[in-house]
Design a protein around this motif. Structure first.
Motif, PDB file in Angstrom:
ATOM      1  N   GLY A   1       0.783  -1.227   0.000  1.00  0.00           N
ATOM      2  CA  GLY A   1       0.000   0.000   0.000  1.00  0.00           C
ATOM      3  C   GLY A   1       0.814   1.276   0.000  1.00  0.00           C
ATOM      4  N   ASN A   2       2.130   1.177  -0.006  1.00  0.00           N
ATOM      5  CA  ASN A   2       2.982   2.363  -0.022  1.00  0.00           C
ATOM      6  C   ASN A   2       3.182   2.789  -1.476  1.00  0.00           C
ATOM      7  N   ASP A   3       2.141   3.414  -2.032  1.00  0.00           N
ATOM      8  CA  ASP A   3       2.127   3.749  -3.452  1.00  0.00           C
ATOM      9  C   ASP A   3       3.291   4.641  -3.876  1.00  0.00           C
ATOM     10  N   ALA A   4       3.647   5.608  -3.041  1.00  0.00           N
ATOM     11  CA  ALA A   4       4.746   6.519  -3.397  1.00  0.00           C
ATOM     12  C   ALA A   4       6.062   5.754  -3.518  1.00  0.00           C
ATOM     13  N   ALA A   5       6.333   4.852  -2.584  1.00  0.00           N
ATOM     14  CA  ALA A   5       7.577   4.080  -2.633  1.00  0.00           C
ATOM     15  C   ALA A   5       7.573   3.119  -3.817  1.00  0.00           C
ATOM     16  N   VAL A   6       6.453   2.430  -4.043  1.00  0.00           N
ATOM     17  CA  VAL A   6       6.369   1.501  -5.172  1.00  0.00           C
ATOM     18  C   VAL A   6       6.604   2.256  -6.481  1.00  0.00           C
ATOM     19  N   ALA A   7       6.043   3.444  -6.614  1.00  0.00           N
ATOM     20  CA  ALA A   7       6.242   4.255  -7.820  1.00  0.00           C
ATOM     21  C   ALA A   7       7.696   4.683  -7.957  1.00  0.00           C
ATOM     22  N   LEU A   8       8.307   5.097  -6.869  1.00  0.00           N
ATOM     23  CA  LEU A   8       9.718   5.488  -6.907  1.00  0.00           C
ATOM     24  C   LEU A   8      10.571   4.321  -7.387  1.00  0.00           C
ATOM     25  N   TYR A   9      10.392   3.173  -6.784  1.00  0.00           N
ATOM     26  CA  TYR A   9      11.199   2.015  -7.156  1.00  0.00           C
ATOM     27  C   TYR A   9      10.946   1.619  -8.608  1.00  0.00           C
ATOM     28  N   GLY A  10       9.698   1.654  -9.034  1.00  0.00           N
ATOM     29  CA  GLY A  10       9.381   1.336 -10.422  1.00  0.00           C
ATOM     30  C   GLY A  10      10.061   2.288 -11.392  1.00  0.00           C
ATOM     31  N   ALA A  11      10.117   3.561 -11.032  1.00  0.00           N
ATOM     32  CA  ALA A  11      10.772   4.555 -11.882  1.00  0.00           C
ATOM     33  C   ALA A  11      12.260   4.278 -12.044  1.00  0.00           C
ATOM     34  N   PHE A  12      12.844   3.572 -11.098  1.00  0.00           N
ATOM     35  CA  PHE A  12      14.262   3.216 -11.175  1.00  0.00           C
ATOM     36  C   PHE A  12      14.481   1.832 -11.773  1.00  0.00           C
ATOM     37  N   GLY A  13      13.419   1.202 -12.248  1.00  0.00           N
ATOM     38  CA  GLY A  13      13.559  -0.076 -12.918  1.00  0.00           C
ATOM     39  C   GLY A  13      13.381  -1.299 -12.044  1.00  0.00           C
ATOM     40  N   PHE A  14      12.952  -1.117 -10.799  1.00  0.00           N
ATOM     41  CA  PHE A  14      12.660  -2.265  -9.945  1.00  0.00           C
ATOM     42  C   PHE A  14      11.374  -2.926 -10.437  1.00  0.00           C
ATOM     43  N   GLU A  15      11.344  -4.238 -10.393  1.00  0.00           N
ATOM     44  CA  GLU A  15      10.170  -5.001 -10.787  1.00  0.00           C
ATOM     45  C   GLU A  15       9.748  -5.925  -9.660  1.00  0.00           C
ATOM     46  N   GLU A  16       8.445  -6.067  -9.488  1.00  0.00           N
ATOM     47  CA  GLU A  16       7.934  -6.993  -8.478  1.00  0.00           C
ATOM     48  C   GLU A  16       8.275  -8.422  -8.892  1.00  0.00           C
ATOM     49  N   ILE A  17       8.840  -9.192  -7.940  1.00  0.00           N
ATOM     50  CA  ILE A  17       9.150 -10.593  -8.234  1.00  0.00           C
ATOM     51  C   ILE A  17       8.374 -11.554  -7.345  1.00  0.00           C
ATOM     52  N   SER A  18       7.874 -11.076  -6.214  1.00  0.00           N
ATOM     53  CA  SER A  18       7.040 -11.925  -5.359  1.00  0.00           C
ATOM     54  C   SER A  18       6.377 -11.077  -4.290  1.00  0.00           C
ATOM     55  N   ARG A  19       5.534 -11.746  -3.496  1.00  0.00           N
ATOM     56  CA  ARG A  19       4.838 -11.098  -2.383  1.00  0.00           C
ATOM     57  C   ARG A  19       4.883 -12.014  -1.173  1.00  0.00           C
ATOM     58  N   ARG A  20       4.902 -11.383  -0.025  1.00  0.00           N
ATOM     59  CA  ARG A  20       4.703 -12.102   1.239  1.00  0.00           C
ATOM     60  C   ARG A  20       3.316 -11.688   1.711  1.00  0.00           C
ATOM     61  N   ARG A  21       2.380 -12.577   1.576  1.00  0.00           N
ATOM     62  CA  ARG A  21       0.979 -12.291   1.907  1.00  0.00           C
ATOM     63  C   ARG A  21       0.812 -12.047   3.400  1.00  0.00           C
ATOM     64  N   GLY A  22       0.133 -10.950   3.730  1.00  0.00           N
ATOM     65  CA  GLY A  22      -0.172 -10.644   5.120  1.00  0.00           C
ATOM     66  C   GLY A  22       1.035 -10.440   6.004  1.00  0.00           C
ATOM     67  N   TYR A  23       2.139 -10.011   5.439  1.00  0.00           N
ATOM     68  CA  TYR A  23       3.410  -9.917   6.165  1.00  0.00           C
ATOM     69  C   TYR A  23       3.411  -8.831   7.242  1.00  0.00           C
ATOM     70  N   TYR A  24       2.830  -7.685   6.934  1.00  0.00           N
ATOM     71  CA  TYR A  24       2.872  -6.560   7.865  1.00  0.00           C
ATOM     72  C   TYR A  24       1.690  -6.590   8.825  1.00  0.00           C
ATOM     73  N   ALA A  25       1.838  -5.884   9.939  1.00  0.00           N
ATOM     74  CA  ALA A  25       0.740  -5.743  10.900  1.00  0.00           C
ATOM     75  C   ALA A  25      -0.480  -5.227  10.143  1.00  0.00           C
TER      76      ALA A  25
END
Length: 149
Positions: A111-135
């Motif tokens: 849900g950290n849209d700003a961070a996900v957008a920043l990382y995407g702009a630098f070429g980071f790609e999602e490779i997996s998820r940890r479901r329910g990881y955070y509080a």
């Protein structure tokens, strides 16, 4: 005024711990944890700070000495008053310049849209998820960056 991006110094410890607390609240690293990070600077840690007379941002990398090992981007933060000014981008550019020829991994709350957008702009790609990881059950998104050779 664009901040200077520089290597962290011992006298930055208090400012970094305070900024971390401001940005991450209950998820902030303790002063003991920050002290440990500083103790590891000569081993496998890189801490860069954005400095405008005061520390306004930082990034922490785990850079294993073996070049085939993955680098981890452990933490990045910018003081709320300086967000959306390009400082996070400056920190990312400086951090990735330390990772020539390496793969970098990071974890971010879905849900950290700003961070996900920043990382995407630098070429980071999602490779997996940890479901329910955070509080609260939020997923952790694992992202990867590979330098274009």
């Amino acid at each position: 005024m664009r901040p200077a991006i520089r290597a962290a110094r011992a006298e930055d410890l208090t400012a970094l711990a305070a900024l971390d607390s401001l940005c991450f609240g209950s998820e902030a690293w303790s002063t003991v944890a920050w002290t440990t990070e500083f103790e590891r600077l000569s081993e496998d840690r890189v801490i860069l700070v954005a400095d405008v007379g005061d520390v306004v941002g930082y990034v922490v990398l785990l850079v294993p000495p073996v070049s085939l090992d993955v680098v981890e981007l452990l933490r990045i933060a910018v003081t709320p008053a300086e967000r959306r000014t390009g400082i996070a981008g400056q920190l990312m550019t400086a951090a990735l310049s330390k990772c020539a020829g390496r793969t970098v991994l990071l974890e971010v709350a879905a849900g950290n849209d700003a961070a996900v957008a920043l990382y995407g702009a630098f070429g980071f790609e999602e490779i997996s998820r940890r479901r329910g990881y955070y509080a609260g059950g939020e997923d952790a998104v694992i992202m990867r960056w590979r330098e274009e050779l």
